[in-house]
Design an enzyme around this catalytic site. Sequence first.
Site, PDB file in Angstrom:
ATOM      1  N   TYR A  73      -4.014   2.163  15.986  1.00  0.00           N
ATOM      2  CA  TYR A  73      -2.772   2.266  16.751  1.00  0.00           C
ATOM      3  C   TYR A  73      -3.034   2.234  18.262  1.00  0.00           C
ATOM      4  O   TYR A  73      -2.284   1.634  19.006  1.00  0.00           O
ATOM      5  CB  TYR A  73      -2.032   3.570  16.408  1.00  0.00           C
ATOM      6  N   ARG A  98       0.855  -1.187   0.000  1.00  0.00           N
ATOM      7  CA  ARG A  98       0.000   0.000   0.000  1.00  0.00           C
ATOM      8  C   ARG A  98       0.894   1.242   0.000  1.00  0.00           C
ATOM      9  O   ARG A  98       1.722   1.409   0.896  1.00  0.00           O
ATOM     10  CB  ARG A  98      -0.893  -0.036   1.248  1.00  0.00           C
ATOM     11  N   GLU A 105      -7.235   8.563   6.167  1.00  0.00           N
ATOM     12  CA  GLU A 105      -7.479   9.234   7.439  1.00  0.00           C
ATOM     13  C   GLU A 105      -7.938  10.688   7.265  1.00  0.00           C
ATOM     14  O   GLU A 105      -7.237  11.629   7.663  1.00  0.00           O
ATOM     15  CB  GLU A 105      -6.222   9.177   8.315  1.00  0.00           C
ATOM     16  N   GLU A 143      -3.301  -0.075   8.321  1.00  0.00           N
ATOM     17  CA  GLU A 143      -2.117   0.379   9.060  1.00  0.00           C
ATOM     18  C   GLU A 143      -2.198  -0.138  10.480  1.00  0.00           C
ATOM     19  O   GLU A 143      -3.268  -0.100  11.101  1.00  0.00           O
ATOM     20  CB  GLU A 143      -2.014   1.910   9.140  1.00  0.00           C
ATOM     21  N   HIS A 146      -2.847  11.071   0.681  1.00  0.00           N
ATOM     22  CA  HIS A 146      -2.340  10.831   2.036  1.00  0.00           C
ATOM     23  C   HIS A 146      -1.757  12.161   2.534  1.00  0.00           C
ATOM     24  O   HIS A 146      -0.555  12.306   2.717  1.00  0.00           O
ATOM     25  CB  HIS A 146      -1.292   9.710   2.018  1.00  0.00           C
ATOM     26  N   ASN A 200      -7.285   1.845  10.133  1.00  0.00           N
ATOM     27  CA  ASN A 200      -5.966   1.993  10.746  1.00  0.00           C
ATOM     28  C   ASN A 200      -6.155   2.032  12.252  1.00  0.00           C
ATOM     29  O   ASN A 200      -6.929   2.850  12.764  1.00  0.00           O
ATOM     30  CB  ASN A 200      -5.289   3.296  10.303  1.00  0.00           C
TER      31      ASN A 200
HETATM   32  O1  IFM Z   1       2.730   7.849   9.883  1.00  0.00           O
HETATM   33  C1  IFM Z   1       1.353   7.851  10.086  1.00  0.00           C
HETATM   34  C2  IFM Z   1       0.617   7.661   8.780  1.00  0.00           C
HETATM   35  O2  IFM Z   1       0.975   8.620   7.838  1.00  0.00           O
HETATM   36  C3  IFM Z   1      -0.870   7.763   8.996  1.00  0.00           C
HETATM   37  N1  IFM Z   1      -1.298   6.889  10.060  1.00  0.00           N
HETATM   38  C4  IFM Z   1      -0.554   6.912  11.295  1.00  0.00           C
HETATM   39  C5  IFM Z   1       0.925   6.751  11.022  1.00  0.00           C
HETATM   40  C6  IFM Z   1       1.701   6.756  12.344  1.00  0.00           C
HETATM   41  O3  IFM Z   1       1.492   7.924  13.056  1.00  0.00           O
END
Ligand code: IFM
Length: 448
Positions: A292, A73, A162, A360, A117, A290
């Site tokens: 985190y 990706r 995002e 992600e 992006h 995504n």
């Molecule tokens: O690096 C970023 C990415 O560009 C978008 N999602 C989160 C990642 C980590 O912060």
Amino acid sequence: MSNPAFRWGVATSAFQIEGAARDDGRGPSIWDTFAQVPGAVANGDTGDVAADHYHRWAEDVRLLVDLGVDAYRFSVSWSRVQPEGRGRIERRGLDFYRRLVESLLDNGIEPFVTLYHWDLPQALEDEGGWRTRSTAGWFADYAALVHDELGDVVRKWTTLNEPYCSAVVGYGEGRHAPGAREGHGSLAAAHHLLLGHGLAVQAMRAGGEPGEFGIVLNQSPAVPVTDSPADVAAATRQDVLLRRQFTDPLFGGAYPDEMTSMFGDISDFSFRHDGDLEVIGQPLDYVGLNYYYRLHVADAPHREPDPAKRTAHDIGVDTTRLPDVPRTGMGWPVEPEGMTVALADLKARHPGLPPVYVTENGCVYPDNADFEDAERIAFLGDHIAAAQAAGVDLRGYFCWSLLDNFEWAHGYKHRFGLVHVDYQTLQRTPRASYHWYRAHIAKARQGS
Ligand code: IFM
């Protein structure tokens, strides 16, 4: 994972790795401009060189091949193919992406192309950027252009990465380009991003080449720090701002009702026009999520009491009261169960949700001398398992990221790569997690 069609991949984005900021006619993006603002990016770092992927892409494809992924990706830089964001086309930019895609396909790796992006051409920002309705139309034109050029070799098309970050972090908090701190403007940006997404999907589908079209959304589920009504309501506001402002119109045909009470004093929503929701709600072939970390939310007074000066991210919450769990080098709480919640929750809210990719997931930890990143290995393993436990139609998992890269306002300080990049020599060195991921993929395939 016992599904042979499951895609194991890694993800990157153009501005974060390409460098070559002025090569082959590329125009400036808002991140080139923002990085020049004193104090905007840590250490004064810029995207001028980054990981120099624009020149070293063949070496990076070899890293992908050795890793054994079956999908990659990456994003297209809008200002590399349309330096002013509209009109004039830069053929050398398009040719770069065709070379990359053809090399991936020659090696059996499926390209997943993201069209946006975060790197809006500066020329469009000068006309109002995402606050302005016309930007949505220019984005659809750009999407159709790239799709016309690569539609014969690319099947997976993501419009936006995002949009929350583009709209709220970029036009509300001002921590990201273009560095604005606005109320109405930030909400308008969110709407125009969604509108641009819908128009782009329509334009690409009209192009005739077969393709699958989706969007990528960051999901940080909000957890109230107590079960008091005030904290529960604060968590709801947080979810409306970060998740439901995007997922409700995309998959439910309407904005959350809560937006009226949350933002009625800072915006009249005049940017919403009749018919927009139908455009935004185009049926999608997949959604990329995504994940985190989770947000732990307490009720708090607005930072800015005067609504006239309030920004759209000032929603009367405190997200600093973290639980006593390990944290990554970014300070983010490590909670794999949040991955399960993020995926399952969206499916519960929208039972007709299209197939899901985790587009992600990754982390940052300080390196040791041998790049033995055991913490990253544990993080990835736990989060992959958590995604698989969510009970959604999960079609793939992409680790963020292949390479260390420009981590936006943090510059090059934080390293997300499976592969270490020496920013002096640009030498690539796979970390232990790279070898672990290769073994994990191979084992998963054997089980399928
Ligand atoms: O690096 C970023 C990415 O560009 C978008 N999602 C989160 C990642 C980590 O912060």
